[in-house]
Design a protein around this motif. Structure first.
Motif, PDB file in Angstrom:
ATOM      1  N   ASP A 123       0.873  -1.169   0.031  1.00 40.40           N
ATOM      2  CA  ASP A 123      -0.061   0.040   0.109  1.00 40.40           C
ATOM      3  C   ASP A 123       0.720   1.267   0.082  1.00 40.40           C
ATOM      4  OD1 ASP A 123       1.054   0.293   2.623  1.00 40.40           O
ATOM      5  OD2 ASP A 123      -0.862   0.095   3.535  1.00 40.40           O
ATOM      6  N   GLY A 124       2.100   1.165  -0.066  1.00 35.87           N
ATOM      7  CA  GLY A 124       2.985   2.217   0.028  1.00 35.87           C
ATOM      8  C   GLY A 124       3.514   2.979   1.212  1.00 35.87           C
ATOM      9  N   THR A 125       3.009   2.125   2.364  1.00 37.88           N
ATOM     10  CA  THR A 125       3.640   2.480   3.600  1.00 37.88           C
ATOM     11  C   THR A 125       5.061   1.951   3.911  1.00 37.88           C
ATOM     12  OG1 THR A 125       1.520   2.207   4.381  1.00 37.88           O
ATOM     13  CG2 THR A 125       3.032   2.153   6.156  1.00 37.88           C
ATOM     14  N   TYR A 144      12.748  -6.703  19.805  1.00 40.50           N
ATOM     15  CA  TYR A 144      12.719  -6.456  18.496  1.00 40.50           C
ATOM     16  C   TYR A 144      11.628  -6.193  17.968  1.00 40.50           C
ATOM     17  CZ  TYR A 144      17.337  -8.760  18.807  1.00 40.50           C
ATOM     18  OH  TYR A 144      18.487  -9.089  19.296  1.00 40.50           O
ATOM     19  N   GLY A 145      11.513  -5.332  17.153  1.00 42.17           N
ATOM     20  CA  GLY A 145       9.930  -4.950  16.629  1.00 42.17           C
ATOM     21  C   GLY A 145       9.882  -4.472  15.113  1.00 42.17           C
ATOM     22  N   THR A 146       8.782  -4.210  14.865  1.00 43.06           N
ATOM     23  CA  THR A 146       8.530  -3.440  13.685  1.00 43.06           C
ATOM     24  C   THR A 146       7.600  -2.258  13.659  1.00 43.06           C
ATOM     25  OG1 THR A 146       8.719  -5.373  12.295  1.00 43.06           O
ATOM     26  CG2 THR A 146       7.610  -3.728  11.254  1.00 43.06           C
ATOM     27  N   ALA A 147       7.923  -1.334  13.246  1.00 44.15           N
ATOM     28  CA  ALA A 147       7.171  -0.005  13.242  1.00 44.15           C
ATOM     29  C   ALA A 147       6.841   0.598  11.795  1.00 44.15           C
ATOM     30  CB  ALA A 147       7.941   1.125  14.116  1.00 44.15           C
ATOM     31  N   CYS A 148       5.781   1.161  11.515  1.00 45.04           N
ATOM     32  CA  CYS A 148       5.249   1.712  10.110  1.00 45.04           C
ATOM     33  C   CYS A 148       5.134   3.012  10.350  1.00 45.04           C
ATOM     34  CB  CYS A 148       4.169   0.852   9.592  1.00 45.04           C
ATOM     35  SG  CYS A 148       4.489  -0.911   9.053  1.00 45.04           S
ATOM     36  N   ARG A 149       5.461   4.077   9.321  1.00 43.93           N
ATOM     37  CA  ARG A 149       5.324   5.269   9.315  1.00 43.93           C
ATOM     38  C   ARG A 149       3.924   5.691   9.019  1.00 43.93           C
ATOM     39  NH1 ARG A 149       5.990   9.880   6.384  1.00 43.93           N
ATOM     40  NH2 ARG A 149       7.360  11.598   7.386  1.00 43.93           N
ATOM     41  N   GLN A 150       3.192   6.523   9.731  1.00 47.47           N
ATOM     42  CA  GLN A 150       1.865   6.906   9.549  1.00 47.47           C
ATOM     43  C   GLN A 150       1.761   8.244   8.769  1.00 47.47           C
ATOM     44  OE1 GLN A 150      -0.425   4.686  11.281  1.00 47.47           O
ATOM     45  NE2 GLN A 150       1.330   3.705  11.229  1.00 47.47           N
ATOM     46  N   PRO A 151       0.769   8.450   8.152  1.00 44.33           N
ATOM     47  CA  PRO A 151       0.454   9.731   7.408  1.00 44.33           C
ATOM     48  C   PRO A 151       1.081  11.044   8.118  1.00 44.33           C
ATOM     49  CG  PRO A 151      -1.485   8.261   7.307  1.00 44.33           C
ATOM     50  CD  PRO A 151      -0.667   7.584   8.266  1.00 44.33           C
ATOM     51  N   ASP A 152       0.647  11.008   9.407  1.00 45.92           N
ATOM     52  CA  ASP A 152       1.169  12.375  10.010  1.00 45.92           C
ATOM     53  C   ASP A 152       2.885  12.267  10.481  1.00 45.92           C
ATOM     54  OD1 ASP A 152       1.777  10.629  12.337  1.00 45.92           O
ATOM     55  OD2 ASP A 152       0.295  11.528  13.653  1.00 45.92           O
ATOM     56  N   GLY A 153       3.537  11.364   9.970  1.00 45.18           N
ATOM     57  CA  GLY A 153       4.911  11.105  10.061  1.00 45.18           C
ATOM     58  C   GLY A 153       5.354  10.487  11.115  1.00 45.18           C
ATOM     59  N   THR A 154       4.471   9.983  12.226  1.00 49.19           N
ATOM     60  CA  THR A 154       4.971   9.458  13.465  1.00 49.19           C
ATOM     61  C   THR A 154       5.084   7.833  13.139  1.00 49.19           C
ATOM     62  OG1 THR A 154       2.637   9.052  14.005  1.00 49.19           O
ATOM     63  CG2 THR A 154       3.945  10.896  14.948  1.00 49.19           C
ATOM     64  N   TRP A 155       5.950   7.348  13.849  1.00 47.30           N
ATOM     65  CA  TRP A 155       5.946   5.733  13.538  1.00 47.30           C
ATOM     66  C   TRP A 155       5.242   4.992  14.724  1.00 47.30           C
ATOM     67  CZ3 TRP A 155       8.940   3.318   9.593  1.00 47.30           C
ATOM     68  CH2 TRP A 155       9.488   4.477   8.885  1.00 47.30           C
TER      69      TRP A 155
END
Length: 160
Positions: A123-125, A144-155
């Motif tokens: 989806d481009g995230t 250990y983890g995974t974070a994705c960038r939100q539309p407002d720029g936060t992870w």
């Protein structure tokens, strides 16, 4: 069990920094307990099948709540702000493999975050896998983890 603790510390570290707790010590313990229980339940649900999965989820929830409560007691507002700032900056700007550190000179608590892998979802995230440490009272836990960038720029931490 070691993987459970690592995932839980990461969940609590990211979400406590982003949650904006008040200065009331009871609030951070309660938030730590709740977030730990949620993280523990998620981690526990990844283990076993059928009835075993249900039992693992229950145990994960209880252990997560206990660990989250302890971390909530131990990290003060300045710790959480330093951790949040460093985590967000590292995930947004640091090259893969570069370790960023934070430290609260008043409490002595400190930690690190190291982005390990960056990728883009269909989806481009943008998402980043990371390794994180938190040292409280001389005791270090790894996560250990995974974070994705939100539309407002936060992870935001995501379950994988």
């Amino acid at each position: 069990m070691h993987a459970f603790r690592m995932a839980l510390v990461g969940l609590i570290a990211l979400t406590m920094g982003l949650a904006g707790c008040s200065g009331n010590p009871g609030d951070k313990e309660a938030l730590g307990t709740i977030l730990g229980a949620v993280g523990g339940g998620i981690a526990g649900s990844q283990v076993g099948k059928g009835r075993g999965k249900l039992v693992a989820t229950g145990i994960g929830t209880l252990l997560g709540a206990a660990i989250g409560n302890e971390i909530g007691k131990s990290l003060d507002r300045a710790d959480r702000l330093a951790m949040q700032r460093t985590t967000q900056q590292s995930l947004e700007q640091a090259k893969t493999g570069t370790t960023s550190t934070w430290k609260n000179p008043d409490s002595g608590n400190q930690g690190t975050i190291t982005p390990k892998k960056t990728y883009r979802k269909p989806d481009g995230t943008y998402c980043r896998e990371f390794q994180q440490t938190v040292t409280i009272g001389g005791r270090t836990e790894e996560a250990y983890g995974t974070a994705c960038r939100q539309p407002d720029g936060t992870w935001k931490l995501v379950s994988t």
